[in-house]
Scaffold this motif. Sequence first.
Motif, PDB file in Angstrom:
ATOM      1  N   TYR A  14       0.820  -1.214   0.000  1.00  0.00           N
ATOM      2  CA  TYR A  14       0.000   0.000   0.000  1.00  0.00           C
ATOM      3  C   TYR A  14       0.856   1.267   0.000  1.00  0.00           C
ATOM      4  CZ  TYR A  14      -3.702   3.254   1.202  1.00  0.00           C
ATOM      5  OH  TYR A  14      -4.591   4.293   1.182  1.00  0.00           O
ATOM      6  N   HIS A  15       1.901   1.275   0.832  1.00  0.00           N
ATOM      7  CA  HIS A  15       2.687   2.498   1.014  1.00  0.00           C
ATOM      8  C   HIS A  15       3.904   2.626   0.109  1.00  0.00           C
ATOM      9  CE1 HIS A  15       0.386   4.038   4.344  1.00  0.00           C
ATOM     10  NE2 HIS A  15       0.400   2.844   4.909  1.00  0.00           N
ATOM     11  N   ASP A  16       4.455   1.524  -0.369  1.00  0.00           N
ATOM     12  CA  ASP A  16       5.672   1.567  -1.185  1.00  0.00           C
ATOM     13  C   ASP A  16       5.320   2.013  -2.606  1.00  0.00           C
ATOM     14  OD1 ASP A  16       7.912   0.969  -2.811  1.00  0.00           O
ATOM     15  OD2 ASP A  16       8.512  -0.665  -1.476  1.00  0.00           O
ATOM     16  N   PHE A  21      -1.096  -0.858  -5.723  1.00  0.00           N
ATOM     17  CA  PHE A  21      -1.957  -1.631  -4.822  1.00  0.00           C
ATOM     18  C   PHE A  21      -3.141  -2.277  -5.548  1.00  0.00           C
ATOM     19  CE2 PHE A  21      -4.730  -2.285  -1.040  1.00  0.00           C
ATOM     20  CZ  PHE A  21      -3.855  -3.061  -0.314  1.00  0.00           C
ATOM     21  N   SER A  22      -3.568  -1.715  -6.674  1.00  0.00           N
ATOM     22  CA  SER A  22      -4.686  -2.313  -7.406  1.00  0.00           C
ATOM     23  C   SER A  22      -4.299  -3.660  -8.023  1.00  0.00           C
ATOM     24  CB  SER A  22      -5.189  -1.366  -8.505  1.00  0.00           C
ATOM     25  OG  SER A  22      -4.235  -1.241  -9.540  1.00  0.00           O
ATOM     26  N   ARG A  23      -2.997  -3.978  -8.082  1.00  0.00           N
ATOM     27  CA  ARG A  23      -2.534  -5.260  -8.629  1.00  0.00           C
ATOM     28  C   ARG A  23      -2.429  -6.346  -7.558  1.00  0.00           C
ATOM     29  NH1 ARG A  23       2.294  -2.616 -11.984  1.00  0.00           N
ATOM     30  NH2 ARG A  23       3.027  -4.756 -12.212  1.00  0.00           N
ATOM     31  N   GLY A  42      -7.024  -5.239  -4.760  1.00  0.00           N
ATOM     32  CA  GLY A  42      -6.558  -4.126  -3.943  1.00  0.00           C
ATOM     33  C   GLY A  42      -7.379  -2.858  -4.082  1.00  0.00           C
ATOM     34  N   ASP A  43      -7.923  -2.603  -5.279  1.00  0.00           N
ATOM     35  CA  ASP A  43      -8.697  -1.367  -5.452  1.00  0.00           C
ATOM     36  C   ASP A  43     -10.045  -1.411  -4.741  1.00  0.00           C
ATOM     37  OD1 ASP A  43      -9.863  -3.170  -7.217  1.00  0.00           O
ATOM     38  OD2 ASP A  43      -9.596  -1.915  -8.992  1.00  0.00           O
ATOM     39  N   ARG A  44     -10.429  -2.575  -4.184  1.00  0.00           N
ATOM     40  CA  ARG A  44     -11.658  -2.675  -3.386  1.00  0.00           C
ATOM     41  C   ARG A  44     -11.357  -2.731  -1.887  1.00  0.00           C
ATOM     42  NH1 ARG A  44     -14.627  -7.406  -5.167  1.00  0.00           N
ATOM     43  NH2 ARG A  44     -15.962  -6.873  -3.423  1.00  0.00           N
ATOM     44  N   ARG A  71      -4.072 -16.283   1.082  1.00  0.00           N
ATOM     45  CA  ARG A  71      -2.973 -15.945   0.185  1.00  0.00           C
ATOM     46  C   ARG A  71      -3.063 -14.487  -0.229  1.00  0.00           C
ATOM     47  NH1 ARG A  71      -2.124 -19.896  -4.788  1.00  0.00           N
ATOM     48  NH2 ARG A  71      -3.970 -18.820  -5.496  1.00  0.00           N
ATOM     49  N   ILE A  72      -1.899 -13.912  -0.515  1.00  0.00           N
ATOM     50  CA  ILE A  72      -1.809 -12.584  -1.100  1.00  0.00           C
ATOM     51  C   ILE A  72      -1.020 -12.738  -2.389  1.00  0.00           C
ATOM     52  CG2 ILE A  72      -0.942 -10.233  -0.843  1.00  0.00           C
ATOM     53  CD1 ILE A  72      -1.162 -10.684   2.232  1.00  0.00           C
ATOM     54  N   LEU A  73      -1.599 -12.236  -3.468  1.00  0.00           N
ATOM     55  CA  LEU A  73      -0.934 -12.300  -4.768  1.00  0.00           C
ATOM     56  C   LEU A  73      -0.632 -10.888  -5.258  1.00  0.00           C
ATOM     57  CD1 LEU A  73      -3.433 -14.584  -4.732  1.00  0.00           C
ATOM     58  CD2 LEU A  73      -2.155 -15.288  -6.727  1.00  0.00           C
ATOM     59  N   TYR A  74       0.433 -10.765  -6.029  1.00  0.00           N
ATOM     60  CA  TYR A  74       0.750  -9.512  -6.698  1.00  0.00           C
ATOM     61  C   TYR A  74       1.015  -9.867  -8.154  1.00  0.00           C
ATOM     62  CZ  TYR A  74       2.482  -4.890  -7.688  1.00  0.00           C
ATOM     63  OH  TYR A  74       2.630  -3.630  -8.225  1.00  0.00           O
TER      64      TYR A  74
END
Length: 92
Positions: A14-16, A21-23, A42-44, A71-74
């Motif tokens: 979010y901060h970097d 963040f939407s990805r 992320g955009d939600r 899980r967290i995906l990018y």
Amino acid sequence: MGVRTSHRLLLRFYHDPGYDFSRVRVEYVNRGAPGDRSAVQGDRILALDAQYLEVDAGTHVACIPYHRILRILYDDEVAWERGGRVEEGGET
């Protein structure tokens, strides 16, 4: 510095400024949903509270506790997985 927590990783994304963040995509336990799982982009994600994410669920704001994150995906690549040792890939 040890295994990264889901909350800390989300804060980093979010901060970097090196991340969009939407990805980000968060998969979590959602009892009653198909397979008891749901996911949100992320955009939600409206807020990263100390204990939970606030998510735009369409008709309401849902609070998802961090312990329910699976899980967290990018960019569709796993960056964190509960019980796993998946670390971030190449730093940007």
